[in-house]
Motif scaffolding. Sequence first.
Motif: not given
Length: 371
Positions: A77-83, A90-92, A96-108, A112-116
Amino acid sequence: MNLYHRPGAQWLAYLVFYIVLAAVPFLVSDNFLLNQLSTYGVFAMLALSISLCWGFGGILNLGQGIPFGLGAYGMAMTMQMQSQDASNPMPPFMLNNSLDHLPLFWVPFWNTSVGITLALVVPTLFCAIFGWLMFRARVSGPFFAIMTLAMLSAWGTLILDIQPYTNGVNGITPPAPLKLGEIVVDPYSPAAYWTVLALLVLATVIAKLMTLSRFGLVVQSVRNDAERVRFLGYNVAGYKTAIYTISGFFAAVAGCCWVMLTQYVSPAQFDTTFSLSMVIWAGIGGRMSLMGAILGAFLIQGAQSYLGDAFLNTWLLILGGFFILVVRFLPKGLIGLVESALGRLSSSTGGKTDGNGVSSVRSRLLPQPGE
């Protein structure tokens, strides 16, 4: 005393072993092979964590894939958000799964430091809570092993069921290598190999110092006779939880390294076969020896890489049969053969040792609480 059981000889063996491994990039010019050897280092860290939990702590854990998988997903998730960027957060696969906003638990994981940190803290915290609940209830032996196996299956099912957030069976494939500040970690480079090796060395040193400490002596005493240790006033549940949690932390570190090297994670990391394989690595190498477990991982995974394709599905039967033979005739694992050879070469006539390399006198003297 067996030569190998002398602390100085053990540290020397580790030093020689890791110096040889550190020299590998100077001898290997194939980047793919170097990446493969790096993954063996990740498996070795997993085997070490099993040795610490099962061999020294006496806790048979069949669900070590849980902290490994959670750490791997956190790193992915950390490496994905770096891109991603602010204009395209939002990751592709979410689109494709019809989400319209970034889920809250993905935000941190934007940071990178927080993610790791989360990739390491979350699985460690899970092990601490799960272990405390189980050991407080005095769940142990095969019952604890079954509980870890059930929890592993539950996590795997959960990851599959929340497909919009985890991409389900397809997993997460970060499009770019890990970035640490301005440094891009090429998974096929010597730098990535040495990073994994350095973490493996650090984990080995910490684990070895723990087993030689008072804490390690009490943990091994709990393994041998938990009721006697409890009678002497020790918090058995606390010691079991601690060693189980530390083992989970090492597995989480291995999970982060795995994604750094492969740029991929999927529910396969929660597969029961994978977690059982970790136990087999430690069992064949020697679960009572950190070095034995590490060598077991290198040996078994190396053999699978070069023999697995030839034997296909038969490989699992061969591995299972070999595991049974080792457990039956070599209870100390393959490292036991090395210890026996060193023992014959040794001319020392020091104190006798028990099966764990602890002096027979020391094994009878359990430190009292408050000493």
